[in-house]
Scaffold this active site. Structure first.
Site, PDB file in Angstrom:
ATOM      1  N   ASP A  44     -36.015  -9.319 -89.541  1.00  0.00           N
ATOM      2  CA  ASP A  44     -35.139  -8.185 -89.808  1.00  0.00           C
ATOM      3  C   ASP A  44     -33.795  -8.666 -90.360  1.00  0.00           C
ATOM      4  O   ASP A  44     -33.275  -8.122 -91.340  1.00  0.00           O
ATOM      5  CB  ASP A  44     -34.943  -7.384 -88.521  1.00  0.00           C
ATOM      6  CG  ASP A  44     -33.934  -6.269 -88.677  1.00  0.00           C
ATOM      7  OD1 ASP A  44     -34.250  -5.262 -89.330  1.00  0.00           O
ATOM      8  OD2 ASP A  44     -32.811  -6.415 -88.162  1.00  0.00           O
ATOM      9  N   GLU A 116     -41.641  -7.861 -91.550  1.00  0.00           N
ATOM     10  CA  GLU A 116     -40.464  -8.621 -91.128  1.00  0.00           C
ATOM     11  C   GLU A 116     -40.878  -9.919 -90.436  1.00  0.00           C
ATOM     12  O   GLU A 116     -40.254 -10.979 -90.643  1.00  0.00           O
ATOM     13  CB  GLU A 116     -39.598  -7.772 -90.202  1.00  0.00           C
ATOM     14  CG  GLU A 116     -38.908  -6.614 -90.914  1.00  0.00           C
ATOM     15  CD  GLU A 116     -38.129  -5.716 -89.988  1.00  0.00           C
ATOM     16  OE1 GLU A 116     -37.209  -5.028 -90.469  1.00  0.00           O
ATOM     17  OE2 GLU A 116     -38.425  -5.688 -88.775  1.00  0.00           O
TER      18      GLU A 116
END
Length: 225
Positions: A44, A116
Site C-alpha cells: 500500500d 498491493e
C-alpha cells in the site's frame, strides 16, 4: 482453478528469485499462513509513493489538492482491483474453501489487497527500482486518462450534473434497465437520458450506483466529443 502454489515463480512479468514471496502474496488469510496481509501493508505504501511521484511529474503545475484527489482516484479499491483483473491475478489466488465457494477471487477487496501484496513481494525480491519499473506501467494508462486537474476527483455523475446545470439544462434522468446474475455476482444495466441535448447512454456495473456512473461517463463522452 489456481495453479499449484509450489509451481509459481513468475508473475506480471517478474521472475522471482524467492518464489515464496510470490506464493505468500497470492495467499489470502482464509487459506492459512503465511498469508498476504503484512505484504499488503508494505505494498500500500509503495503504490502510493509510485503513483504520487508519477502524478507529480505528469502534472507539473497542479496544486497539492488536485494531486491528492488524483492519487485517491488511482489507488482506490476498485481501480486496484481492475488492474488485478487485467493481470488475471484472481485466477492465481490461493483461497480457503469458504472464499472459493463465494467467489472471493472476483471480489474487489481481495483483488486489491493481493495486488498491493504483489507489489511488496516484487520490492522485497528485487529492490525498489525494479519494483517501480514493474508497477508504473500498470498505472500509466490510467494517469493519461485522468480528466484535467480542476475536474479530477469528481465522479462522472457529478461532472455531468455540473455540465447541464452550467448551461441551464434539465438534470439527467437515470433508469434501471436490467438486473441479473447470481447473488454473489449481480450485474446492473442503467440508462441515462438527457433532454437538452437529446442524449441516451447506458452503463453496466456490479451495483446500480456503479452502472449509473458508467452511463454518466458515456453521456459525457457524447456531449464533450
Amino acid at each position: 482453478m489456481a495453479p499449484r502454489p509450489d509451481r509459481i515463480d513468475t508473475f506480471a512479468g517478474h521472475d522471482f528469485t524467492d518464489p515464496g514471496l510470490l506464493r505468500q502474496a497470492l495467499t489470502h488469510r482464509s487459506a492459512g499462513s503465511p498469508h498476504n496481509e503484512r505484504l499488503e501493508f508494505l505494498g500500500d505504501a509503495l503504490v502510493n509513493q509510485f503513483v504520487a511521484e508519477a502524478l507529480y511529474r505528469y502534472w507539473p503545475k497542479a496544486d497539492e489538492g488536485a494531486l491528492t484527489r488524483a492519487r485517491a482516484e488511482l489507488v482506490r479499491e476498485s481501480a486496484l482491483a481492475a488492474i488485478a483483473r487485467g493481470l488475471d491475478l484472481g485466477d492465481s489466488l490461493v483461497l480457503g474453501p469458504g472464499e472459493l465457494k463465494t467467489g472471493g477471487h472476483r471480489r474487489d477487496s481481495i483483488l486489491a489487497d493481493a495486488l498491493e501484496a504483489l507489489v511488496a513481494a516484487i520490492h522485497l525480491d528485487a529492490g525498489f527500482e525494479a519494483c517501480r519499473a514493474a508497477v508504473l506501467p500498470w498505472f500509466e494508462p490510467l494517469i493519461a486518462a485522468l480528466p484535467p486537474p480542476n475536474k479530477v476527483g469528481k465522479d462522472a455523475k457529478t461532472r455531468l450534473q455540473e455540465w447541464v446545470q452550467a448551461r441551464g439544462k434539465p438534470l439527467p434522468q437515470y433508469a434501471l434497465l436490467e438486473e441479473g446474475g447470481d447473488d454473489h455476482a449481480r450485474t446492473f444495466r442503467v440508462g441515462c437520458t438527457l433532454r437538452e441535448p437529446s442524449v441516451h447512454s447506458e452503463g453496466e456495473g456490479s451495483s446500480r450506483r456503479a452502472a449509473e456512473q458508467q452511463a454518466a461517463d458515456a453521456a459525457l463522452r457524447i456531449i464533450e466529443a
